[in-house]
Motif scaffolding. Structure first.
Motif, PDB file in Angstrom:
ATOM      1  N   LEU A 108       4.702  -1.702 -15.601  1.00 19.45           N
ATOM      2  CA  LEU A 108       5.376  -1.202 -14.408  1.00 19.45           C
ATOM      3  C   LEU A 108       4.569  -1.563 -13.170  1.00 19.45           C
ATOM      4  CD1 LEU A 108       4.853   2.631 -13.982  1.00 19.45           C
ATOM      5  CD2 LEU A 108       3.694   1.339 -15.761  1.00 19.45           C
ATOM      6  N   TYR A 109       5.208  -1.389 -12.028  1.00 21.71           N
ATOM      7  CA  TYR A 109       4.625  -1.792 -10.744  1.00 21.71           C
ATOM      8  C   TYR A 109       4.409  -0.552  -9.888  1.00 21.71           C
ATOM      9  CZ  TYR A 109       5.510  -6.425 -12.343  1.00 21.71           C
ATOM     10  OH  TYR A 109       5.488  -7.571 -13.103  1.00 21.71           O
ATOM     11  N   GLY A 110       3.121  -0.277  -9.587  1.00 17.64           N
ATOM     12  CA  GLY A 110       2.770   0.952  -8.889  1.00 17.64           C
ATOM     13  C   GLY A 110       3.360   1.067  -7.505  1.00 17.64           C
ATOM     14  N   GLU A 111       3.526  -0.059  -6.810  1.00 14.73           N
ATOM     15  CA  GLU A 111       4.070  -0.014  -5.449  1.00 14.73           C
ATOM     16  C   GLU A 111       5.564   0.311  -5.443  1.00 14.73           C
ATOM     17  OE1 GLU A 111       1.829  -3.735  -3.542  1.00 14.73           O
ATOM     18  OE2 GLU A 111       2.026  -3.675  -5.739  1.00 14.73           O
ATOM     19  N   GLY A 112       6.243  -0.065  -6.530  1.00 15.71           N
ATOM     20  CA  GLY A 112       7.649   0.260  -6.653  1.00 15.71           C
ATOM     21  C   GLY A 112       8.592  -0.565  -5.816  1.00 15.71           C
ATOM     22  N   ARG A 113       8.065  -1.515  -5.070  1.00 12.43           N
ATOM     23  CA  ARG A 113       8.927  -2.360  -4.250  1.00 12.43           C
ATOM     24  C   ARG A 113       8.178  -3.629  -3.851  1.00 12.43           C
ATOM     25  NH1 ARG A 113      10.198   1.031   0.968  1.00 12.43           N
ATOM     26  NH2 ARG A 113      10.558   2.594  -0.674  1.00 12.43           N
ATOM     27  N   LEU A 114       8.934  -4.628  -3.420  1.00  8.25           N
ATOM     28  CA  LEU A 114       8.328  -5.875  -2.976  1.00  8.25           C
ATOM     29  C   LEU A 114       7.865  -5.763  -1.527  1.00  8.25           C
ATOM     30  CD1 LEU A 114      10.941  -8.362  -4.458  1.00  8.25           C
ATOM     31  CD2 LEU A 114       8.569  -8.109  -5.198  1.00  8.25           C
ATOM     32  N   PRO A 115       6.839  -6.532  -1.119  1.00  2.30           N
ATOM     33  CA  PRO A 115       6.457  -6.547   0.291  1.00  2.30           C
ATOM     34  C   PRO A 115       7.548  -7.199   1.133  1.00  2.30           C
ATOM     35  CG  PRO A 115       5.251  -8.224  -0.934  1.00  2.30           C
ATOM     36  CD  PRO A 115       5.989  -7.410  -1.944  1.00  2.30           C
ATOM     37  N   GLU A 116       7.601  -6.841   2.398  1.00  4.18           N
ATOM     38  CA  GLU A 116       8.630  -7.379   3.286  1.00  4.18           C
ATOM     39  C   GLU A 116       8.226  -8.693   3.945  1.00  4.18           C
ATOM     40  OE1 GLU A 116       9.536  -4.253   6.006  1.00  4.18           O
ATOM     41  OE2 GLU A 116      10.451  -2.970   4.458  1.00  4.18           O
ATOM     42  N   ARG A 117       7.009  -9.165   3.689  1.00  2.35           N
ATOM     43  CA  ARG A 117       6.551 -10.407   4.297  1.00  2.35           C
ATOM     44  C   ARG A 117       7.354 -11.596   3.792  1.00  2.35           C
ATOM     45  NH1 ARG A 117       2.247  -9.800   1.201  1.00  2.35           N
ATOM     46  NH2 ARG A 117       1.882 -12.035   1.254  1.00  2.35           N
ATOM     47  N   ALA A 118       7.491 -12.623   4.661  1.00  8.85           N
ATOM     48  CA  ALA A 118       8.218 -13.834   4.273  1.00  8.85           C
ATOM     49  C   ALA A 118       7.274 -14.973   3.884  1.00  8.85           C
ATOM     50  CB  ALA A 118       9.122 -14.290   5.410  1.00  8.85           C
ATOM     51  N   ASP A 119       5.970 -14.868   4.211  1.00  6.74           N
ATOM     52  CA  ASP A 119       5.034 -15.951   3.909  1.00  6.74           C
ATOM     53  C   ASP A 119       4.678 -15.931   2.430  1.00  6.74           C
ATOM     54  OD1 ASP A 119       2.040 -14.633   3.616  1.00  6.74           O
ATOM     55  OD2 ASP A 119       3.405 -13.439   4.838  1.00  6.74           O
ATOM     56  N   SER A 120       3.990 -16.967   1.997  1.00  8.11           N
ATOM     57  CA  SER A 120       3.640 -17.079   0.574  1.00  8.11           C
ATOM     58  C   SER A 120       2.196 -16.676   0.295  1.00  8.11           C
ATOM     59  CB  SER A 120       3.867 -18.520   0.090  1.00  8.11           C
ATOM     60  OG  SER A 120       3.055 -19.419   0.830  1.00  8.11           O
ATOM     61  N   GLY A 121       1.532 -16.068   1.292  1.00  5.55           N
ATOM     62  CA  GLY A 121       0.134 -15.698   1.127  1.00  5.55           C
ATOM     63  C   GLY A 121      -0.057 -14.450   0.285  1.00  5.55           C
ATOM     64  N   GLU A 122      -1.310 -14.201  -0.084  1.00  6.04           N
ATOM     65  CA  GLU A 122      -1.667 -13.030  -0.873  1.00  6.04           C
ATOM     66  C   GLU A 122      -2.059 -11.873   0.039  1.00  6.04           C
ATOM     67  OE1 GLU A 122      -1.570 -12.576  -4.126  1.00  6.04           O
ATOM     68  OE2 GLU A 122      -0.922 -14.609  -4.603  1.00  6.04           O
ATOM     69  N   ALA A 123      -1.835 -10.669  -0.416  1.00  6.98           N
ATOM     70  CA  ALA A 123      -2.271  -9.469   0.290  1.00  6.98           C
ATOM     71  C   ALA A 123      -2.547  -8.383  -0.722  1.00  6.98           C
ATOM     72  CB  ALA A 123      -1.211  -9.007   1.287  1.00  6.98           C
ATOM     73  N   ALA A 124      -3.469  -7.495  -0.382  1.00  4.83           N
ATOM     74  CA  ALA A 124      -3.831  -6.410  -1.291  1.00  4.83           C
ATOM     75  C   ALA A 124      -2.631  -5.517  -1.573  1.00  4.83           C
ATOM     76  CB  ALA A 124      -4.968  -5.594  -0.685  1.00  4.83           C
ATOM     77  N   PRO A 125      -2.597  -4.863  -2.732  1.00  2.00           N
ATOM     78  CA  PRO A 125      -1.489  -3.967  -3.060  1.00  2.00           C
ATOM     79  C   PRO A 125      -1.292  -2.889  -2.004  1.00  2.00           C
ATOM     80  CG  PRO A 125      -2.854  -4.348  -4.995  1.00  2.00           C
ATOM     81  CD  PRO A 125      -3.570  -4.958  -3.837  1.00  2.00           C
ATOM     82  N   GLY A 126      -0.015  -2.537  -1.762  1.00  2.00           N
ATOM     83  CA  GLY A 126       0.307  -1.471  -0.844  1.00  2.00           C
ATOM     84  C   GLY A 126       0.186  -0.110  -1.513  1.00  2.00           C
ATOM     85  N   PRO A 127       0.587   0.953  -0.804  1.00  2.00           N
ATOM     86  CA  PRO A 127       0.486   2.306  -1.365  1.00  2.00           C
ATOM     87  C   PRO A 127       1.266   2.438  -2.673  1.00  2.00           C
ATOM     88  CG  PRO A 127       0.972   2.381   0.990  1.00  2.00           C
ATOM     89  CD  PRO A 127       1.119   0.959   0.575  1.00  2.00           C
ATOM     90  N   PHE A 128       0.682   3.171  -3.612  1.00  2.00           N
ATOM     91  CA  PHE A 128       1.309   3.362  -4.920  1.00  2.00           C
ATOM     92  C   PHE A 128       2.151   4.637  -4.941  1.00  2.00           C
ATOM     93  CE2 PHE A 128      -0.988   0.838  -8.451  1.00  2.00           C
ATOM     94  CZ  PHE A 128      -0.944  -0.296  -7.680  1.00  2.00           C
ATOM     95  N   ARG A 129       3.189   4.606  -5.753  1.00  2.00           N
ATOM     96  CA  ARG A 129       3.954   5.810  -6.064  1.00  2.00           C
ATOM     97  C   ARG A 129       3.264   6.559  -7.201  1.00  2.00           C
ATOM     98  NH1 ARG A 129       9.180   5.558  -3.832  1.00  2.00           N
ATOM     99  NH2 ARG A 129       9.606   3.545  -2.834  1.00  2.00           N
ATOM    100  N   SER A 130       3.748   7.740  -7.503  1.00  2.00           N
ATOM    101  CA  SER A 130       3.073   8.597  -8.485  1.00  2.00           C
ATOM    102  C   SER A 130       3.475   8.318  -9.930  1.00  2.00           C
ATOM    103  CB  SER A 130       3.355  10.070  -8.171  1.00  2.00           C
ATOM    104  OG  SER A 130       4.751  10.354  -8.290  1.00  2.00           O
TER     105      SER A 130
END
Length: 214
Positions: A108-130
């Protein structure tokens, strides 16, 4: 079937490498919590798990079950729809607990959703759900952080860009890396446990970034 397809397709689309803090890979009956960056994430992680002979049960947005061919395959293989924001949202945790009890790994995926960015770069995980912390508390199953890097170079941005990325990937063959961390021991309170999981997945993601750049 989906594991076999991912294992066949992902190495054609990119150069997949895999590392693990445990040489044997995740244990049976583990909760696998990964960072979420693109629609290609599940295929990349499933292909990596195939190398350890693991075919996980995947928890994913319920909308995928409405797609004719994919939905039929998801139902047949026992994957779990997540109906977020509905009265049935808690059912997915009960289904995941049942799968873990049989020795299956659950992804499963802790963030529960995809990032809204359009670029193909990497970024640290966003806030997690419980959800991951709640599932771990319900079952006592080991929780394994999973970091993946490179999937956004297969599929990211708007629809046209995603299609172009998927079509050109076999020519570009971007580097993809998945790292499986050591099992995490959680504190009792749910907020602290959720932060602990996010920190562990962030560390696994950083390991994946380092390995990908070698």
């Amino acid at each position: 079937m989906l594991s076999r397809i991912a294992a066949a397709v992902v190495p054609v689309a990119g150069k997949l490498t895999v590392t693990s803090d445990n040489a044997a890979g995740p244990r049976a009956g583990s909760i696998l919590v990964a960072n979420h960056t693109s629609l290609a994430d599940p295929a990349v992680v499933i292909a990596a798990l195939r190398r350890y002979r693991i075919e996980p049960v995947v928890m994913a947005t319920a909308g995928l079950w409405r797609l004719p061919l994919l939905g039929a395959a998801l139902r047949r293989e026992g994957h779990i729809p997540v109906r977020r924001g509905t009265a049935r949202a808690a059912e997915c945790l009960d289904a995941a607990a049942a799968a873990l009890a049989t020795g299956r790994c659950v992804l499963l995926y802790g963030e529960g959703r995809l990032p809204e960015r359009a670029d193909s770069g990497e970024a640290a995980p966003g806030p997690f759900r419980s959800g991951p912390a709640r599932l771990a508390a319900m079952t006592g199953a080991p929780l394994v952080p999973v970091g993946q890097a490179g999937a956004r170079r297969l599929c990211s941005g708007g629809l046209a860009k995603q299609v172009a990325g998927a079509v050109t990937a076999p020519l570009r063959r971007p580097g993809l890396h998945v790292h499986f961390g050591a099992p995490v021991h959680l504190p009792g309170p749910l907020p602290e446990a959720t932060l602990r999981i996010q920190s562990a997945v962030n560390a696994a993601w950083r390991s994946a970034i380092r390995a990908q750049s070698r």
